[in-house]
Design an enzyme around this catalytic site. Structure first.
Site, PDB file in Angstrom:
ATOM      1  N   LYS A  51     151.278  -7.474  63.354  1.00  0.00           N
ATOM      2  CA  LYS A  51     150.396  -7.079  62.240  1.00  0.00           C
ATOM      3  C   LYS A  51     149.716  -5.734  62.522  1.00  0.00           C
ATOM      4  CE  LYS A  51     146.726 -10.045  64.111  1.00  0.00           C
ATOM      5  NZ  LYS A  51     146.118 -11.391  64.035  1.00  0.00           N
ATOM      6  N   TYR A 277     125.717  17.376  65.781  1.00  0.00           N
ATOM      7  CA  TYR A 277     124.980  16.881  64.615  1.00  0.00           C
ATOM      8  C   TYR A 277     123.760  16.057  65.036  1.00  0.00           C
ATOM      9  CZ  TYR A 277     128.749  17.916  61.264  1.00  0.00           C
ATOM     10  OH  TYR A 277     129.670  18.522  60.456  1.00  0.00           O
TER      11      TYR A 277
END
Ligand SMILES: *Cc1c(COP(=O)(O)O)cnc(C)c1O
Length: 385
Positions: A51, A277
């Site tokens: 998956k 930031y």
């Protein structure tokens, strides 16, 4: 052939020379992990869980490598993952689809020989209807819940199925399964409880379907005891190198993934200068900063801001400031100038740092780090044939 290293780029990948980061996946390590898991789970058979694009590592490459190792049972979560996988595995390989059949997709299941995992009375009804329509028995795995409360028949629904033969009309159960919630913690009391509930449910199903195969163990479940193994194990994470029981000694599995990012720019900042930031890092002395070409858009989680690490020639260099979308800043003051020039490679996954190490610093699990790996890397695959 022979001892030659086989390094082949994935079909859609950024050219190595200009990629910001290079992801290498060692298919021979995945094959070795499969052998170890199969031996550990034996005499039960061992499936491969595919998956989420083989946990981010590439189903197109991983599935054929496992086929060469003899794997003939696979699990996907979604029907479209199963359809893609179908083209890569032999016709006699079994592909189970964990989320079962959406009513609009029963035709795809039947035409392409996908076996649904049936999880609730609605899915049972849909599969019965599909069997009526094609006028033949249709195979299915029956999943029942043993304590995780996520997927599978609830205890009352399982009792209903056991008490009313009509609920499985046209359905040929080929596997009974359940899923463990805490197998990565061997001492967790839920393991024994789920083990006993599964044995009891399986016994009851076998009264009507003699010899029905059972499957309970994921990667971690394989490392509990033989009572968890039944006839089929379903490892995903451990194939890809994630430690199945992190609190329990060294990782027995090989690390198939390595990731190196390039330095884009290097500069020296002075005491009082901020980096990144939000100005979460302030230099207290002259500091050499290297900016590397990978960020949270590439799956390098923002929670690693001011916490994560990279390695240069085995030297551990800390992330300073916040992780940006496309870049991360490192304090490389401890390294010789020549080694931190633009274009140089920095290790993010490899000999010095595992997926589990990164996950721990990011406050998550290796599964999330792997499945989050981005699409902007140059990807190359090693071995496998
Ligand atoms: C994802 C999944 C697995 C594989 O689990 P790992 O912990 O990755 O080995 C097995 N069974 C089910 C039902 C799953 O959802």
């Amino acid at each position: 052939m022979g001892t030659m290293e086989q390094l082949s780029p994935a079909a859609s990948t950024v050219p190595a020379a200009r990629a910001g980061a290079i992801l290498r996946i060692d298919l021979d390590a995945i094959r070795a992990n499969y052998r170890l898991l199969r031996d550990q789970a034996g005499p039960a058979a061992c499936a491969g869980v595919m998956k989420a694009d083989a946990y981010g590592l590439g189903m197109d490459q991983v599935a054929p490598a496992l086929v060469r190792e003899g794997c003939r049972v696979f699990f996907t979560a979604h029907v479209d993952e199963g359809l893609r996988l179908r083209a890569m595995v032999p016709a006699d390989a079994t592909i189970y689809v964990l989320h079962g059949p959406p009513p609009c997709a029963t035709r795809e299941f039947i035409e392409h020989g996908l076996v649904p995992v049936l999880n609730d009375p609605g899915q049972l009804a849909d599969w019965r209807a599909a069997a009526r329509e094609v006028r033949r028995m249709l195979p299915a795995a029956i999943q029942f819940d043993t304590g995780m409360s996520r997927m599978g028949l609830a205890p009352a629904d399982l009792q209903a199925v056991l008490g009313d033969a009509a609920l499985l009309d046209g359905i040929q159960p080929v596997l009974a399964m359940s899923h463990l919630a805490c197998a990565d913690e061997p001492a967790h009391p839920l393991n024994a409880l789920q083990c006993e509930r599964f044995r009891s449910g399986l016994d009851q199903l076998r009264a009507r379907f003699p010899g029905l195969a059972g499957s309970l163990a994921n990667s971690s479940g394989i490392f509990l005891n033989g009572a968890f193994h039944h006839q089929l194990a379903r490892p995903g994470a451990a194939l890809y190198g994630i430690h199945p029981q992190p609190g329990n000694g060294p990782n027995p599995l090989r690390q198939p993934v390595s990731l190196a990012a390039r330095i884009v720019q290097t500069r020296t900042v002075q005491a009082g200068d901020i980096v990144g930031y939000g100005a979460h890092f302030t230099a207290t002395a002259p500091t050499r900063i290297a900016t590397i070409s990978i960020g949270y858009a590439d799956g390098w989680l923002r929670s690693l801001s001011c916490r994560g690490h990279a390695f240069i020639d085995g030297v551990r260099v800390p992330f300073v400031g916040n992780v940006s979308m496309d870049s991360i800043t490192l304090d490389v003051s401890g390294l010789p100038e020549a080694r931190v020039a633009p274009g140089q490679a920095v290790e993010l996954l490899g000999a010095h740092q595992s997926v589990d190490d990164v996950a721990r610093e990011a406050g998550t699990i290796g599964y999330e780090v792997l499945t989050g790996l981005g699409s902007r890397f140059h990807r190359s695959y090693l071995g496998g044939s």
